[in-house]
Design a protein around this motif. Structure first.
Motif: not given
Length: 231
Positions: A171-176, A205-206, A209-213
């Motif tokens: 869910m955190q990844v998806l928010r980012l 996109i994924a 988001a994953l790297y940012d998380w």
């Protein structure tokens, strides 16, 4: 000079991955789950004898390239299944959804219309025969498959490293990732939890988001990207 045994093994490993993707493409084109062939055999043993079924777990493992040395019976089972799909009579199936899936499914055929037999499935598995063009995995699909597996492995590593709950982490990844259409949200969830390949439009996109998380929860695990050399 390279090691010929090692070179052969690399070729067989690559062929196994392609075979798995090809099998998955065929299954998805027919609208089947990994257990449909097994369910058909259970419902119609006179058509597909139970000992000659392709079991659901076996099918999934082959798709994911987890069977490095399949038994000869595997290719016999695929050949029998394909032959049954080339026949108009497919047995009496009570379950509506199963009946629909079985009756709409199409076999894998040679250009001359002959259904693939056991020896064809084996030849394909070892890289000596390619499947029909509309089912054969493209290189970009294989690249996306490898990248998806790498991203999922990173996600699992960070979850384990931080003792996190996988659902909360996803869910955190998806928010980012920001506001996304539902099909893209589902694609990312399926990649993280079911290993489904990310579509090319969703992959960057994924990844971002994953790297940012990862940067927010375990910065030391953020992958270092290789620089792109100037032409």
């Amino acid at each position: 000079m390279g090691n010929p045994v090692q070179s052969l093994q690399h070729k067989l490993d690559a062929a196994r991955v392609q075979f798995g993707r090809f099998l998955r493409n065929w299954r998805k084109r027919n609208g089947w789950s990994v257990t449909t062939a097994q369910d058909w055999a259970k419902a119609c043993p006179a058509v597909i004898p139970w000992p000659l079924r392709v079991a659901g777990g076996q099918w999934g493992n082959i798709e994911n390239g987890k069977v490095s040395q399949p038994q000869p019976s595997t290719f016999i089972q695929l050949g029998i299944l394909n032959e049954c799909l080339s026949q108009p009579e497919r047995g009496t199936i009570k379950d509506k959804l199963l009946r629909q899936r079985v009756h709409q499914a199409q076999p894998v055929l040679h250009p001359d219309g002959r259904p693939w037999a056991a020896e064809d499935w084996f030849a394909c598995y070892i890289g000596k025969l390619e499947g029909p063009e509309d089912l054969w995995p493209r290189q970009e699909d294989l690249d996306a498959e490898a990248e998806t597996k790498r991203l999922r492995s990173l996600f699992d590593q960070v979850v384990e490293h931080g003792g996190l709950r996988p659902v909360s982490a996803a869910m955190q990844v998806l928010r980012l990732a920001g506001e996304l259409p539902m099909d893209q949200v589902m694609a990312i969830e399926n990649a993280l939890f079911a290993g489904e390949r990310l579509p090319s439009v969703v992959l960057p996109i994924a990844k971002k988001a994953l790297y940012d998380w990862v940067g927010t929860v375990a910065v030391e695990l953020v992958p270092i990207e290789e620089p792109i050399e100037e032409a």
